[in-house]
Design a protein around this motif. Structure first.
Motif, PDB file in Angstrom:
ATOM      1  N   HIS A  18       0.809  -0.932   0.396  1.00 26.49           N
ATOM      2  CA  HIS A  18      -0.028   0.238  -0.043  1.00 26.49           C
ATOM      3  C   HIS A  18       1.140   1.184   0.058  1.00 26.49           C
ATOM      4  CE1 HIS A  18      -2.207   3.192   1.943  1.00 26.49           C
ATOM      5  NE2 HIS A  18      -3.431   2.475   1.317  1.00 26.49           N
ATOM      6  N   ASP A  19       0.928   3.052  -0.580  1.00 25.67           N
ATOM      7  CA  ASP A  19       1.819   3.252  -0.867  1.00 25.67           C
ATOM      8  C   ASP A  19       0.455   4.215  -0.738  1.00 25.67           C
ATOM      9  OD1 ASP A  19       2.877   5.485  -1.568  1.00 25.67           O
ATOM     10  OD2 ASP A  19       3.694   4.285  -3.692  1.00 25.67           O
ATOM     11  N   LYS A  20       0.563   5.424   0.384  1.00 24.73           N
ATOM     12  CA  LYS A  20       0.666   6.706   1.354  1.00 24.73           C
ATOM     13  C   LYS A  20       0.092   7.720  -0.290  1.00 24.73           C
ATOM     14  CE  LYS A  20       0.814   6.999   5.520  1.00 24.73           C
ATOM     15  NZ  LYS A  20       1.272   7.812   7.050  1.00 24.73           N
ATOM     16  N   GLU A  21       0.946   7.983  -1.499  1.00 18.96           N
ATOM     17  CA  GLU A  21       0.587   8.786  -2.789  1.00 18.96           C
ATOM     18  C   GLU A  21      -0.090   8.225  -3.697  1.00 18.96           C
ATOM     19  OE1 GLU A  21       3.485  11.292  -3.122  1.00 18.96           O
ATOM     20  OE2 GLU A  21       3.619  10.864  -1.085  1.00 18.96           O
ATOM     21  N   PHE A  22      -1.140   7.042  -3.139  1.00 20.77           N
ATOM     22  CA  PHE A  22      -2.353   6.360  -4.356  1.00 20.77           C
ATOM     23  C   PHE A  22      -3.096   7.699  -4.636  1.00 20.77           C
ATOM     24  CE2 PHE A  22      -0.995   1.378  -4.395  1.00 20.77           C
ATOM     25  CZ  PHE A  22       0.059   1.693  -5.409  1.00 20.77           C
ATOM     26  N   PRO A  23      -3.924   7.999  -4.985  1.00 24.06           N
ATOM     27  CA  PRO A  23      -4.509   8.754  -5.072  1.00 24.06           C
ATOM     28  C   PRO A  23      -6.153   7.648  -4.064  1.00 24.06           C
ATOM     29  CG  PRO A  23      -4.499   7.482  -7.158  1.00 24.06           C
ATOM     30  CD  PRO A  23      -3.551   7.211  -6.897  1.00 24.06           C
ATOM     31  N   GLU A  24      -7.166   8.337  -3.860  1.00 25.86           N
ATOM     32  CA  GLU A  24      -8.156   7.274  -2.872  1.00 25.86           C
ATOM     33  C   GLU A  24      -9.122   6.626  -3.894  1.00 25.86           C
ATOM     34  OE1 GLU A  24     -11.198   9.691  -0.431  1.00 25.86           O
ATOM     35  OE2 GLU A  24      -9.353  10.776   0.332  1.00 25.86           O
ATOM     36  N   ALA A  25      -9.403   5.411  -3.774  1.00 33.02           N
ATOM     37  CA  ALA A  25     -10.029   5.178  -3.647  1.00 33.02           C
ATOM     38  C   ALA A  25     -11.494   5.147  -3.891  1.00 33.02           C
ATOM     39  CB  ALA A  25      -9.933   3.311  -4.092  1.00 33.02           C
ATOM     40  N   SER A  26     -12.362   3.955  -4.636  1.00 28.69           N
ATOM     41  CA  SER A  26     -13.911   5.129  -4.454  1.00 28.69           C
ATOM     42  C   SER A  26     -14.064   4.194  -2.696  1.00 28.69           C
ATOM     43  CB  SER A  26     -14.660   3.361  -5.175  1.00 28.69           C
ATOM     44  OG  SER A  26     -14.342   3.691  -6.593  1.00 28.69           O
ATOM     45  N   ALA A  27     -15.264   5.101  -2.355  1.00 27.90           N
ATOM     46  CA  ALA A  27     -15.515   4.628  -1.339  1.00 27.90           C
ATOM     47  C   ALA A  27     -15.832   3.088  -0.359  1.00 27.90           C
ATOM     48  CB  ALA A  27     -17.219   5.783  -0.977  1.00 27.90           C
ATOM     49  N   GLY A  28     -15.018   3.390   1.027  1.00 22.55           N
ATOM     50  CA  GLY A  28     -15.029   1.872   1.322  1.00 22.55           C
ATOM     51  C   GLY A  28     -13.632   1.142   0.199  1.00 22.55           C
ATOM     52  N   ARG A  29     -13.285   1.691  -0.278  1.00 25.82           N
ATOM     53  CA  ARG A  29     -12.254   0.672  -1.133  1.00 25.82           C
ATOM     54  C   ARG A  29     -10.906   1.089  -1.035  1.00 25.82           C
ATOM     55  NH1 ARG A  29     -15.040  -3.050  -3.978  1.00 25.82           N
ATOM     56  NH2 ARG A  29     -13.495  -3.181  -5.755  1.00 25.82           N
ATOM     57  N   VAL A  30      -9.599   0.218  -1.267  1.00 28.78           N
ATOM     58  CA  VAL A  30      -8.264   0.668  -1.338  1.00 28.78           C
ATOM     59  C   VAL A  30      -7.782   0.108  -1.877  1.00 28.78           C
ATOM     60  CG1 VAL A  30      -7.638  -1.139   0.301  1.00 28.78           C
ATOM     61  CG2 VAL A  30      -6.011   0.426   0.282  1.00 28.78           C
ATOM     62  N   TYR A  31      -6.437   0.914  -2.711  1.00 28.24           N
ATOM     63  CA  TYR A  31      -5.371   0.400  -4.000  1.00 28.24           C
ATOM     64  C   TYR A  31      -4.482  -0.604  -3.319  1.00 28.24           C
ATOM     65  CZ  TYR A  31      -7.710   3.613  -7.392  1.00 28.24           C
ATOM     66  OH  TYR A  31      -8.584   3.363  -8.826  1.00 28.24           O
ATOM     67  N   LEU A  32      -4.553  -1.578  -3.401  1.00 29.89           N
ATOM     68  CA  LEU A  32      -3.046  -2.499  -2.911  1.00 29.89           C
ATOM     69  C   LEU A  32      -2.018  -2.962  -4.734  1.00 29.89           C
ATOM     70  CD1 LEU A  32      -5.081  -3.707   0.200  1.00 29.89           C
ATOM     71  CD2 LEU A  32      -3.242  -2.239  -0.356  1.00 29.89           C
ATOM     72  N   TYR A  33      -0.550  -2.701  -4.504  1.00 31.30           N
ATOM     73  CA  TYR A  33      -0.446  -3.662  -5.584  1.00 31.30           C
ATOM     74  C   TYR A  33      -0.709  -5.144  -4.869  1.00 31.30           C
ATOM     75  CZ  TYR A  33       3.612  -5.018  -8.019  1.00 31.30           C
ATOM     76  OH  TYR A  33       4.540  -6.219  -9.133  1.00 31.30           O
ATOM     77  N   ASN A  34      -0.928  -5.336  -5.896  1.00 30.94           N
ATOM     78  CA  ASN A  34      -0.609  -7.231  -5.524  1.00 30.94           C
ATOM     79  C   ASN A  34       0.522  -7.669  -5.844  1.00 30.94           C
ATOM     80  OD1 ASN A  34      -1.475 -10.384  -6.035  1.00 30.94           O
ATOM     81  ND2 ASN A  34      -3.420  -9.929  -5.188  1.00 30.94           N
ATOM     82  N   THR A  35       1.742  -8.694  -5.721  1.00 35.31           N
ATOM     83  CA  THR A  35       2.521  -8.563  -5.907  1.00 35.31           C
ATOM     84  C   THR A  35       2.080 -10.018  -6.980  1.00 35.31           C
ATOM     85  OG1 THR A  35       3.246  -9.880  -4.257  1.00 35.31           O
ATOM     86  CG2 THR A  35       4.464  -8.178  -4.211  1.00 35.31           C
ATOM     87  N   ALA A  36       1.951 -10.935  -6.620  1.00 40.69           N
ATOM     88  CA  ALA A  36       1.342 -12.453  -7.515  1.00 40.69           C
ATOM     89  C   ALA A  36       0.467 -11.854  -8.804  1.00 40.69           C
ATOM     90  CB  ALA A  36       0.479 -13.100  -6.487  1.00 40.69           C
ATOM     91  N   ARG A  37      -0.173 -10.972  -9.035  1.00 38.69           N
ATOM     92  CA  ARG A  37      -1.625 -10.298 -10.328  1.00 38.69           C
ATOM     93  C   ARG A  37      -0.370  -8.905 -10.852  1.00 38.69           C
ATOM     94  NH1 ARG A  37      -6.748  -9.773  -8.668  1.00 38.69           N
ATOM     95  NH2 ARG A  37      -7.088  -9.956 -10.708  1.00 38.69           N
TER      96      ARG A  37
END
Length: 144
Positions: free
Chosen positions: A25-44
């Motif tokens: 998770h990076d704090k620099e990421f833009p805000e996702a939709s309400a109730g959601r979060v952006y995460l980098y998935n290493t497997a994908r």
């Protein structure tokens, strides 16, 4: 449990019945939709939008040794995916980091000094501005 308030970039593990995956998770990421979060998935090898209330309970901090190993293994791919993601969302990122511009200052209006012989003109202007063409003071309304 993941806590992004400590570090600007958080490495952790998503533990599910299907297996475990390192997420970032990076704090620099833009805000996702309400109730959601952006995460980098290493497997994908992609930044994915997750439902925060579902994924949050399955996220766990890495030990110091696991963190060093994760950074060594995934940092190069993470940086590439992050750069691509931020490029696609550059308008959002700029909006998040833009500092509000101060409101423009209004020029002060300086009243010219009124000399004593101009007082009569000011009175006439005030009287003229009250004259709207109606005779409000007449007794015509009281006539039968």
């Amino acid at each position: 449990m993941y806590n992004t308030s400590k570090e600007p970039v958080w490495f952790g593990e998503l533990r599910t019945a299907r297996g475990n995956t390192i997420l970032i998770h990076d704090k620099e990421f833009p805000e996702a939709s309400a109730g959601r979060v952006y995460l980098y998935n290493t497997a994908r090898d992609a930044v994915i939008e997750y439902a925060e209330d579902i994924v949050k309970v399955n996220l766990h901090d890495l030990t110091d040794e696991e963190l060093k190993a994760a950074k060594a293994e995934y940092d190069a791919n993470w940086q590439l995916a992050r750069a691509e993601f931020m490029q696609r969302h550059s308008g959002w990122v700029e909006a998040i980091h833009a500092k509000p511009a101060p409101a423009p200052k209004k020029p002060k209006v300086v009243d010219p000094e009124v000399s004593s012989d101009d007082d009569d003109d000011d009175v006439e202007l005030e009287v003229d501005s009250l004259d709207d063409g109606f005779d409000d003071w007449s007794d015509d309304d009281d006539r039968p």
